[in-house]
Write a protein that holds these residues in place. Structure first.
Motif, PDB file in Angstrom:
ATOM      1  N   LYS A  59     -19.585  -8.405 -32.622  1.00  0.00           N
ATOM      2  CA  LYS A  59     -20.408  -9.839 -32.478  1.00  0.00           C
ATOM      3  C   LYS A  59     -19.243 -10.466 -31.475  1.00  0.00           C
ATOM      4  CE  LYS A  59     -23.683 -13.488 -32.359  1.00  0.00           C
ATOM      5  NZ  LYS A  59     -24.447 -14.384 -33.900  1.00  0.00           N
ATOM      6  N   LYS A  60     -18.420 -10.735 -31.801  1.00  0.00           N
ATOM      7  CA  LYS A  60     -17.551 -11.876 -30.794  1.00  0.00           C
ATOM      8  C   LYS A  60     -16.792 -10.461 -30.020  1.00  0.00           C
ATOM      9  CE  LYS A  60     -15.653 -14.959 -34.672  1.00  0.00           C
ATOM     10  NZ  LYS A  60     -14.420 -14.741 -35.775  1.00  0.00           N
ATOM     11  N   ALA A  61     -16.871  -9.391 -29.882  1.00  0.00           N
ATOM     12  CA  ALA A  61     -16.259  -9.128 -28.704  1.00  0.00           C
ATOM     13  C   ALA A  61     -16.837  -7.646 -28.012  1.00  0.00           C
ATOM     14  CB  ALA A  61     -15.792  -6.836 -30.008  1.00  0.00           C
ATOM     15  N   LEU A  62     -18.483  -7.841 -28.673  1.00  0.00           N
ATOM     16  CA  LEU A  62     -19.974  -7.781 -27.634  1.00  0.00           C
ATOM     17  C   LEU A  62     -19.308  -9.350 -26.824  1.00  0.00           C
ATOM     18  CD1 LEU A  62     -22.327  -5.702 -29.629  1.00  0.00           C
ATOM     19  CD2 LEU A  62     -20.681  -5.010 -27.778  1.00  0.00           C
ATOM     20  N   LEU A  63     -19.585  -9.275 -27.145  1.00  0.00           N
ATOM     21  CA  LEU A  63     -19.897 -11.414 -26.750  1.00  0.00           C
ATOM     22  C   LEU A  63     -18.528 -11.653 -25.795  1.00  0.00           C
ATOM     23  CD1 LEU A  63     -21.465 -13.556 -29.378  1.00  0.00           C
ATOM     24  CD2 LEU A  63     -22.471 -12.632 -27.302  1.00  0.00           C
ATOM     25  N   SER A  64     -16.861 -11.582 -25.615  1.00  0.00           N
ATOM     26  CA  SER A  64     -15.981 -11.559 -25.233  1.00  0.00           C
ATOM     27  C   SER A  64     -16.797 -10.924 -23.903  1.00  0.00           C
ATOM     28  CB  SER A  64     -15.087 -11.993 -26.211  1.00  0.00           C
ATOM     29  OG  SER A  64     -14.624 -10.406 -26.546  1.00  0.00           O
TER      30      SER A  64
END
Length: 81
Positions: A59-64
């Motif tokens: 989730k963090k990777a996709l959002l960043s």
């Protein structure tokens, strides 16, 4: 730019969620396949914890990356291969 990080989850935190709010917690975070897989293990909390940490990282990777603007943990499925 590439960022690297580590997501760590306390197994006891996940175990408490499984004991206190199992239906709500499982439905909010995991897919049916993940629930089936983790519940097939002798200590499901350990496997739920690993998947929770992996989902947080994805989730963090996709959002960043700006790839998406919003995603829930239940929309991400971690599979074993």
């Amino acid at each position: 730019m590439i960022y690297v990080g580590t997501d760590i989850v306390e197994v006891d935190r996940i175990r408490n969620n499984l004991e206190n709010n199992p239906v709500r917690f499982l439905n909010k975070v995991f897919t049916d396949k993940e629930v089936d897989y983790c519940n097939s293990k002798s200590d499901p909390a350990i496997h739920f914890s690993g998947r929770f940490a992996a989902k947080e990282a994805v989730k963090k990777a996709l959002l960043s990356l700006g790839a998406i603007s919003q995603i829930s943990l239940s929309q991400i499925q971690i599979v074993s291969d």
